[in-house]
Each structure stands twice: as structure tokens, then as C-alpha cells.
Design a protein around this motif. Structure first.
Motif, PDB file in Angstrom:
ATOM      1  N   ARG A   9      24.648  12.226  14.263  1.00  0.00           N
ATOM      2  CA  ARG A   9      26.002  12.698  14.602  1.00  0.00           C
ATOM      3  C   ARG A   9      26.518  11.970  15.829  1.00  0.00           C
ATOM      4  NH1 ARG A   9      27.575  16.057  18.335  1.00  0.00           N
ATOM      5  NH2 ARG A   9      25.563  17.066  18.666  1.00  0.00           N
ATOM      6  N   LYS A  10      25.701  11.891  16.863  1.00  0.00           N
ATOM      7  CA  LYS A  10      26.130  11.233  18.105  1.00  0.00           C
ATOM      8  C   LYS A  10      26.327   9.733  17.901  1.00  0.00           C
ATOM      9  CE  LYS A  10      24.490  14.569  21.449  1.00  0.00           C
ATOM     10  NZ  LYS A  10      23.764  14.785  22.693  1.00  0.00           N
ATOM     11  N   ASN A  11      25.476   9.110  17.089  1.00  0.00           N
ATOM     12  CA  ASN A  11      25.635   7.680  16.812  1.00  0.00           C
ATOM     13  C   ASN A  11      26.952   7.385  16.118  1.00  0.00           C
ATOM     14  OD1 ASN A  11      23.228   6.955  17.996  1.00  0.00           O
ATOM     15  ND2 ASN A  11      22.099   6.846  16.073  1.00  0.00           N
ATOM     16  N   LEU A  45      21.762  20.413   3.321  1.00  0.00           N
ATOM     17  CA  LEU A  45      20.922  19.229   3.494  1.00  0.00           C
ATOM     18  C   LEU A  45      21.483  18.053   2.703  1.00  0.00           C
ATOM     19  CD1 LEU A  45      18.291  17.935   4.588  1.00  0.00           C
ATOM     20  CD2 LEU A  45      17.166  18.800   2.520  1.00  0.00           C
ATOM     21  N   ILE A  46      21.876  18.294   1.473  1.00  0.00           N
ATOM     22  CA  ILE A  46      22.434  17.226   0.631  1.00  0.00           C
ATOM     23  C   ILE A  46      23.760  16.732   1.198  1.00  0.00           C
ATOM     24  CG2 ILE A  46      23.432  16.743  -1.646  1.00  0.00           C
ATOM     25  CD1 ILE A  46      21.198  18.601  -2.777  1.00  0.00           C
ATOM     26  N   ARG A  47      24.591  17.653   1.670  1.00  0.00           N
ATOM     27  CA  ARG A  47      25.871  17.229   2.257  1.00  0.00           C
ATOM     28  C   ARG A  47      25.653  16.395   3.515  1.00  0.00           C
ATOM     29  NH1 ARG A  47      29.168  22.637   2.604  1.00  0.00           N
ATOM     30  NH2 ARG A  47      27.435  23.650   1.589  1.00  0.00           N
ATOM     31  N   LEU A  48      24.678  16.782   4.336  1.00  0.00           N
ATOM     32  CA  LEU A  48      24.361  15.991   5.536  1.00  0.00           C
ATOM     33  C   LEU A  48      23.845  14.605   5.135  1.00  0.00           C
ATOM     34  CD1 LEU A  48      22.651  18.736   7.712  1.00  0.00           C
ATOM     35  CD2 LEU A  48      24.732  17.478   8.320  1.00  0.00           C
ATOM     36  N   SER A  49      23.001  14.572   4.122  1.00  0.00           N
ATOM     37  CA  SER A  49      22.466  13.306   3.632  1.00  0.00           C
ATOM     38  C   SER A  49      23.592  12.395   3.157  1.00  0.00           C
ATOM     39  CB  SER A  49      21.489  13.596   2.484  1.00  0.00           C
ATOM     40  OG  SER A  49      21.074  12.410   1.870  1.00  0.00           O
ATOM     41  N   ASP A  50      24.532  12.956   2.411  1.00  0.00           N
ATOM     42  CA  ASP A  50      25.681  12.174   1.949  1.00  0.00           C
ATOM     43  C   ASP A  50      26.540  11.711   3.123  1.00  0.00           C
ATOM     44  OD1 ASP A  50      24.979  12.373  -0.711  1.00  0.00           O
ATOM     45  OD2 ASP A  50      26.320  14.058  -1.134  1.00  0.00           O
ATOM     46  N   GLN A  51      26.789  12.601   4.061  1.00  0.00           N
ATOM     47  CA  GLN A  51      27.644  12.282   5.211  1.00  0.00           C
ATOM     48  C   GLN A  51      27.077  11.121   6.026  1.00  0.00           C
ATOM     49  OE1 GLN A  51      30.663  13.321   6.231  1.00  0.00           O
ATOM     50  NE2 GLN A  51      30.518  11.959   7.975  1.00  0.00           N
ATOM     51  N   PHE A  52      25.760  11.135   6.248  1.00  0.00           N
ATOM     52  CA  PHE A  52      25.141  10.115   7.090  1.00  0.00           C
ATOM     53  C   PHE A  52      24.552   8.952   6.284  1.00  0.00           C
ATOM     54  CE2 PHE A  52      24.761  13.870   9.992  1.00  0.00           C
ATOM     55  CZ  PHE A  52      25.685  13.420  10.911  1.00  0.00           C
TER      56      PHE A  52
END
Length: 115
Positions: A9-11, A45-52
Motif C-alpha cells: 500500500r505504501k509503495n 484476500l483475492i481483492r487485495l491480490s488483484d489490487q496489488f
């Protein structure tokens, strides 16, 4: 896990509110996930994986490989696309397998001369 999500997130220069908005949860949920005080649902978890654009294994700390999931999806799609061809190829004897390879080479040469 919380460190990886926070780090990613910070990156990206995102605050918790922005990340929450992108994946459809509250800022408090992101805060709890980053502090490891809330369980992480598979859906989030899947949404975070997609986002990043990283694997869930990376987010969970099961792998240090970030791997580009969009590339993995393209590879998986290609494998599905060629599955039938490979299955038919595997049924051939060695002589015919070599013939298929030679035909493909010839077609590539023809195609190359047309470009």
C-alpha cells in the motif's frame, strides 16, 4: 501478512482509505488487517491480490515471489486454449509428432515471408 499489505500500500503511495475504497471495505478493516487484529476473508484476500497484482501466497507470507498474476492468468488462459491441441498431439506416434513440428516450421516460414 500485515507488513506485506502495508508495504504494498505504501509503495503505491496509498493511504488506508484509498485502499479500502478500491477493494470495497472500510478503512477500519484495512487498519485491522494491517495490524493483524482481524481475520482476512478469502474474498478480501483475492481483492487485495488483484489490487496489488501479486499472488495470494505472497500476501499470506507463503512465498517471497510476488509473481505478476496478470501474466499468470494469461498463461493459464493460453494453456486452456491449447489443451485440446496438446492432447491430440500426445496421441500421435513419434513419427507423426516430428511431422507436426516440421509442418509448424514450414507454416511459420510461409507466414514470415508474408509479413
Amino acid at each position: 501478512m500485515e507488513n506485506r499489505i502495508r508495504e504494498l500500500r505504501k509503495n503505491r503511495g496509498m493511504n488506508q482509505e484509498a485502499l479500502a475504497s478500491f477493494i470495497g471495505v472500510s478503512q477500519q478493516t484495512i487498519s485491522k488487517i494491517e495490524r493483524n487484529t482481524d481475520s482476512l476473508s478469502v474474498d478480501i484476500l483475492i481483492r487485495l491480490s488483484d489490487q496489488f497484482n501479486v499472488t495470494t501466497d505472497y500476501l499470506l507470507g507463503l512465498s517471497d515471489e510476488k509473481r505478476n498474476i496478470s501474466t499468470e492468468r494469461r498463461v493459464r488462459d493460453k494453456l486452456e486454449e491449447y489443451h485440446e491441441f496438446v492432447g491430440e498431439y500426445e496421441k500421435l506416434n513419434e513419427y507423426n509428432k516430428k511431422a507436426v513440428v516440421e509442418i509448424i516450421k514450414a507454416l511459420r516460414e510461409i507466414q514470415g515471408s508474408e509479413l
